[in-house]
Design a protein around this motif. Structure first.
Motif, mmCIF file in Angstrom:
data_model
loop_
_atom_site.group_PDB
_atom_site.id
_atom_site.type_symbol
_atom_site.label_atom_id
_atom_site.label_comp_id
_atom_site.label_asym_id
_atom_site.label_seq_id
_atom_site.Cartn_x
_atom_site.Cartn_y
_atom_site.Cartn_z
ATOM 1 N N UNK A 63 -12.991 1.868 12.058
ATOM 2 C CA UNK A 63 -12.548 3.281 12.184
ATOM 3 C C UNK A 63 -11.994 3.933 10.836
ATOM 4 N N UNK A 64 -11.140 3.056 10.264
ATOM 5 C CA UNK A 64 -10.654 3.653 9.146
ATOM 6 C C UNK A 64 -11.888 3.950 8.026
ATOM 7 N N UNK A 65 -12.926 3.077 8.114
ATOM 8 C CA UNK A 65 -13.889 3.327 7.051
ATOM 9 C C UNK A 65 -14.763 4.493 7.487
ATOM 10 N N UNK A 66 -14.875 4.742 8.729
ATOM 11 C CA UNK A 66 -15.541 5.930 9.109
ATOM 12 C C UNK A 66 -14.888 7.361 8.758
ATOM 13 N N UNK A 67 -13.464 7.034 8.907
ATOM 14 C CA UNK A 67 -12.433 8.193 8.541
ATOM 15 C C UNK A 67 -12.576 8.705 6.987
ATOM 16 N N UNK A 68 -12.988 7.578 6.322
ATOM 17 C CA UNK A 68 -13.142 7.873 4.741
ATOM 18 C C UNK A 68 -14.217 8.782 4.545
ATOM 19 N N UNK A 69 -15.094 8.511 5.335
ATOM 20 C CA UNK A 69 -16.426 9.037 5.111
ATOM 21 C C UNK A 69 -16.072 10.674 5.446
ATOM 22 N N UNK A 70 -15.554 10.859 6.517
ATOM 23 C CA UNK A 70 -15.181 12.526 6.990
ATOM 24 C C UNK A 70 -14.181 12.940 5.860
ATOM 25 N N UNK A 71 -13.242 12.274 5.318
ATOM 26 C CA UNK A 71 -11.996 12.462 4.509
ATOM 27 C C UNK A 71 -12.280 12.142 2.800
ATOM 28 N N UNK A 72 -13.084 12.543 2.304
ATOM 29 C CA UNK A 72 -13.189 12.217 0.914
ATOM 30 C C UNK A 72 -11.979 11.990 0.020
ATOM 31 N N UNK A 73 -10.834 12.959 0.463
ATOM 32 C CA UNK A 73 -9.716 13.003 -0.333
ATOM 33 C C UNK A 73 -8.964 11.906 -0.253
ATOM 34 N N UNK A 74 -9.050 11.060 0.873
ATOM 35 C CA UNK A 74 -8.548 9.580 1.200
ATOM 36 C C UNK A 74 -9.070 8.668 0.091
ATOM 37 N N UNK A 75 -10.439 8.708 -0.271
ATOM 38 C CA UNK A 75 -11.040 7.841 -1.409
ATOM 39 C C UNK A 75 -10.311 8.163 -2.767
ATOM 40 N N UNK A 76 -10.027 9.463 -3.080
ATOM 41 C CA UNK A 76 -9.751 10.016 -4.306
ATOM 42 C C UNK A 76 -8.156 9.812 -4.492
ATOM 43 N N UNK A 77 -7.317 9.885 -3.405
ATOM 44 C CA UNK A 77 -5.887 9.792 -3.420
ATOM 45 C C UNK A 77 -5.437 8.640 -4.204
ATOM 46 N N UNK A 78 -4.314 8.901 -4.969
ATOM 47 C CA UNK A 78 -3.742 7.386 -5.538
ATOM 48 C C UNK A 78 -3.250 6.473 -4.581
ATOM 49 N N UNK A 79 -3.253 5.172 -4.845
ATOM 50 C CA UNK A 79 -3.182 4.189 -4.353
ATOM 51 C C UNK A 79 -1.817 3.312 -4.640
ATOM 52 N N UNK A 80 -0.952 2.938 -3.596
ATOM 53 C CA UNK A 80 0.260 2.282 -4.027
ATOM 54 C C UNK A 80 0.040 0.799 -3.331
ATOM 55 N N UNK A 81 0.231 0.022 -4.021
ATOM 56 C CA UNK A 81 0.188 -1.473 -3.574
ATOM 57 C C UNK A 81 1.526 -1.956 -2.813
ATOM 58 N N UNK A 82 1.501 -2.443 -1.604
ATOM 59 C CA UNK A 82 2.632 -2.782 -0.909
ATOM 60 C C UNK A 82 2.081 -4.332 -0.652
ATOM 61 N N UNK A 83 3.018 -5.182 -1.538
ATOM 62 C CA UNK A 83 2.565 -6.682 -1.603
ATOM 63 C C UNK A 83 3.466 -7.405 -0.308
ATOM 64 N N UNK A 84 4.298 -6.990 0.290
ATOM 65 C CA UNK A 84 4.980 -7.643 1.407
ATOM 66 C C UNK A 84 5.967 -6.655 1.991
ATOM 67 N N UNK A 85 6.568 -7.324 3.155
ATOM 68 C CA UNK A 85 7.643 -6.550 4.048
ATOM 69 C C UNK A 85 8.857 -6.852 3.740
ATOM 70 N N UNK A 86 9.228 -7.297 2.679
ATOM 71 C CA UNK A 86 10.643 -7.528 2.285
ATOM 72 C C UNK A 86 11.228 -6.613 1.468
#
Length: 371
Positions: free
Chosen positions: A314-337
């Motif tokens: 479902x998320x991958x299909x949303x990427x196709x509809x919203x290219x801004x998600x692909x171009x947006x900066x990404x932040x790595x969350x390595x854990x929940x602590x």
């Protein structure tokens, strides 16, 4: 209007002058929505209100008013003997009903005869509701929004909570809606969602607390969260706002889902019935397997398959509809602590000061503080 009348009937903008706000409507009306902080002291309960309405329509207005007056007197006497005993002569309550008519008027008359400086809200709840809708139509444009996006289980809410602890302005729409937005997103413990009117009221209260000269962080949401709907102006402001996407390892996502949705395993049969909502989204064979996993309380396997076979596609299909998600900066969350959340917040803060995250003109903060 005489000075005495001005003291008795006051406009909405004078609401903060009073010591208390009394909602004189029936319990059902109060439950649907009410002014924040109001106490419900109904002059007619739900059954009495329904009977009076029926008599008014089917028999006569005079008979309805006569019976209604007797019931109002009875209920006001009870409130005076119980809930209102504690207040001193200096107490100043503001009373409202649906339209600022007979119910609140009768209440105010009694309170003023006793000696309290009570007043009636002009236009009642109907005027307040109109004010809420007006605020929802203009407030979102006053703020500079920062949208936290990512697939299901990526920790968006956890990051928002961590950002709030670091002093940032955060709008938690799922907390206001009491729903996580997904098919299985009902609040734990069977807590019902607010009505649309109550959600709107809570949203306006949250927006009015924000400083328009500082950014507001919010989670990416569809227009509907469970049964409630976002105002068009807010949804559009979020759509145009700068976006940051969380990149979270699969094992962390599964851990988060088990922590946030683990309560569903307390009632396996109920969870199996909830999974019926996926019918039509996945093959029947897959749905039956998921229901078997639910009945066995194998939530780890169930949630892993939900991610792999429903939410991520479902998320991958949303990427196709919203290219801004692909171009947006990404932040790595390595854990929940705490350390991992703090590190992610630090990256978001760094991105937030970068030029690519400056708000677009249509979502820029207004030059004046919102009312």
């Amino acid at each position: 209007m005489a000075a005495k009348d001005k003291d008795r009937i006051v406009p909405l903008e004078r609401m903060d002058e009073f010591d208390a706000i009394i909602d004189a409507r029936s319990p059902a009306e109060f439950l649907e929505d009410h002014i924040p902080g109001a106490i419900n002291l109904p002059v007619l309960d739900d059954t009495e209100r329904r009977i009076i309405g029926t008599i008014y329509k089917q028999r006569s207005a005079f008979e309805a008013r006569r019976l209604g007056a007797a019931w109002v007197a009875k209920n006001l006497a009870r409130h005076l003997q119980e809930r209102l005993q504690q207040y001193p002569p200096s107490w100043r309550p503001l009373v409202y009903c649906w339209r600022g008519g007979q119910r609140s008027g009768a209440f105010v008359t009694w309170l003023r005869m006793i000696g309290w400086s009570a007043a009636q809200l002009a236009g009642g709840y109907k005027t307040y509701r109109r004010w809420v809708l007006e605020r929802l139509a203009e407030l979102p444009a006053h703020f500079s929004w920062r949208v936290i996006a990512g697939p299901t289980g990526s920790g968006k809410t956890r990051v928002l909570q961590a950002l709030e602890l670091r002093g940032h302005q955060v709008l938690d729409l799922e907390a206001l809606a009491r729903h996580r937005g997904s098919i299985l997103g009902a609040w734990p413990g069977g807590e019902a969602q607010p009505t649309q009117k109550a959600f709107d009221t809570a949203l306006v209260a949250a927006l009015r607390r924000f400083d328009p000269f500082r950014p507001v962080f919010v989670e990416a949401e569809s227009k509907r969260i469970g049964l409630v709907q976002l105002p068009e102006v807010l949804h559009e402001a979020m759509r145009l706002a700068p976006m940051i996407v969380l990149d979270t390892p699969q094992e962390c996502r599964l851990q988060l889902l088990l922590e946030d949705y683990g309560w569903l395993g307390d009632e396996p049969a109920a969870l199996a019935r909830r999974l019926e909502r996926f019918k039509g989204f996945v093959p029947n064979e897959t749905l039956r397997r998921w229901q078997e996993l639910a009945l066995r309380r194998d939530l780890a396997t169930l949630f892993a398959e939900l991610i792999a076979r429903h939410y991520d596609p479902l998320y991958r299909r949303s990427l196709a509809r919203h290219p801004e998600l692909v171009q947006a900066p990404r932040v790595r969350l390595t854990g929940l602590d705490t350390a991992a959340l703090e590190a992610a917040c630090g990256e978001i803060e760094a991105w937030g000061s970068a030029s690519e995250l400056l708000p677009r003109p249509s979502s820029a903060a207004a030059s004046a503080r919102p009312p």
